[in-house]
Design a protein around this motif. Structure first.
Motif, PDB file in Angstrom:
ATOM      1  N   ARG A  92       0.837  -1.198   0.000  1.00 45.90           N
ATOM      2  CA  ARG A  92       0.000   0.000   0.000  1.00 45.90           C
ATOM      3  C   ARG A  92       0.871   1.246   0.000  1.00 45.90           C
ATOM      4  O   ARG A  92       0.606   2.208  -0.736  1.00 45.90           O
ATOM      5  CB  ARG A  92      -0.928   0.010   1.211  1.00 45.90           C
ATOM      6  CG  ARG A  92      -1.672   1.338   1.387  1.00 45.90           C
ATOM      7  CD  ARG A  92      -2.661   1.292   2.523  1.00 45.90           C
ATOM      8  NE  ARG A  92      -3.854   0.545   2.140  1.00 45.90           N
ATOM      9  CZ  ARG A  92      -4.859   0.255   2.982  1.00 45.90           C
ATOM     10  NH1 ARG A  92      -4.787   0.630   4.242  1.00 45.90           N
ATOM     11  NH2 ARG A  92      -5.903  -0.409   2.546  1.00 45.90           N
ATOM     12  N   VAL A 146       1.316   4.324  -2.896  1.00 46.99           N
ATOM     13  CA  VAL A 146       1.287   5.770  -2.639  1.00 46.99           C
ATOM     14  C   VAL A 146       2.549   6.423  -3.185  1.00 46.99           C
ATOM     15  O   VAL A 146       2.501   7.485  -3.825  1.00 46.99           O
ATOM     16  CB  VAL A 146       1.127   6.035  -1.128  1.00 46.99           C
ATOM     17  CG1 VAL A 146       1.303   7.519  -0.819  1.00 46.99           C
ATOM     18  CG2 VAL A 146      -0.223   5.533  -0.637  1.00 46.99           C
ATOM     19  N   GLU A 152      -5.788   0.515  -4.693  1.00 46.82           N
ATOM     20  CA  GLU A 152      -5.235   1.798  -5.131  1.00 46.82           C
ATOM     21  C   GLU A 152      -3.971   1.626  -5.980  1.00 46.82           C
ATOM     22  O   GLU A 152      -3.479   2.589  -6.576  1.00 46.82           O
ATOM     23  CB  GLU A 152      -4.944   2.707  -3.942  1.00 46.82           C
ATOM     24  CG  GLU A 152      -3.994   2.128  -2.918  1.00 46.82           C
ATOM     25  CD  GLU A 152      -4.704   1.410  -1.773  1.00 46.82           C
ATOM     26  OE1 GLU A 152      -4.281   1.622  -0.617  1.00 46.82           O
ATOM     27  OE2 GLU A 152      -5.647   0.656  -2.035  1.00 46.82           O
TER      28      GLU A 152
END
Length: 285
Positions: free
Chosen positions: A162, A166, A205
């Motif tokens: 994760r 980012v 994401e």
């Protein structure tokens, strides 16, 4: 006295060339994130009023901070920087500051030249126990390349993925999601592909990525792959590891060729179990 900004990028300094390399990296990270850079040197002295050398030592410590601030300003114009001399043990100071920091940045202090990893060192304690991500600087400047995220199926590696997502989005570069298979063969490689696919499932994401299946000893394979990475991201512990740092994290901390981000923060829920199913396409590069 200026009021410290929330969630700064914190860099610990000792006056070594490795800590100044960390300052330059931390300054760039602070500017790219729109954060203040907080340069910290921890100062510890027993019975200061009874020691005639205390004042001289404290002035020398202040000079370490001043030199680091000047380095940050020279290397990264426009950085908002604050230098602090903080009383306390270095690891305790950094761990306390990590509770409210965006990230902590430290130099590697030439760990690769040591015959073993000193468990009690400030670097090891901070990498293992911080409340925010810890970025370890390597060399004068990070090189070009993708973000490398090492995954093994553990919750800790999902958190690392994760944070890699980012970092990739912020830097506008792709993420290579890598898993290492120790003994190559159809069954092991199918299990490795499953771990990769489930990892990216758990981190929606993550958009711009490649899956890569590596073979060999896990630590050595990730260290080799780090030579082509802009930043290497992993969790401080793996699936079966206990203690402060996992075996792969220890090796990568000592020998990685790129700046290394050790993930900390709220865990990423693992995807729900699914029926075994092998895809016709591996998606590996």
């Amino acid at each position: 006295m200026p009021v410290p900004s929330p969630s700064p990028v914190v860099v610990g300094v000792t006056g070594t060339s490795a800590s100044l390399a960390a300052v330059r990296l931390a300054a760039r990270e602070a500017v790219s994130r729109g954060r203040e850079l907080r340069i910290v040197h921890a100062f510890t002295w027993s019975h200061p009023r009874l020691d005639q050398h205390y004042d001289r030592a404290r002035r020398a410590a202040s000079q370490v901070v001043d030199a680091a601030v000047a380095t940050a300003q020279r290397s990264t114009p426009g950085v908002r920087v604050q230098g602090q001399l903080v009383d306390g043990l270095p690891d305790q100071v950094l761990l306390r500051l990590s509770r409210s920091a965006e990230m902590v940045v430290l130099g590697d202090d030439d760990l690769a030249t040591l015959p073993w990893l000193p468990t009690g060192s400030v670097l090891v304690q901070t990498v293992a126990r911080a409340w925010c991500p810890v970025l370890v600087a390597r060399g004068p400047r990070p090189q070009a390349g993708p973000i490398l995220a090492a995954v093994d199926g553990s919750d800790c590696s999902l958190l690392g993925l994760r944070q890699a997502a980012v970092e990739g989005a912020r830097r506008n570069v792709g993420v290579v999601v890598a898993h290492v298979v120790e003994q190559p063969g159809p069954a092991a490689e199918a299990a490795g592909r499953e771990i990769l696919e489930r990892a990216v499932e758990a981190v929606p994401e993550l958009v711009d990525y490649q899956l890569r299946l590596l073979t060999g000893a896990p630590a050595a394979a990730i260290v080799r792959a780090s030579a082509r990475a802009r930043v290497t991201v992993l969790g401080p512990r793996g699936t079966n590891d206990v203690g402060l740092l996992g075996s792969v994290a220890r090796a990568v901390l000592r020998r990685a060729a790129s700046p290394t981000l050790f993930a900390h923060g709220p865990s990423v829920p693992s995807p729900a179990p699914r029926l075994p199913q092998l895809s016709g396409q591996s998606g590996l590069s």
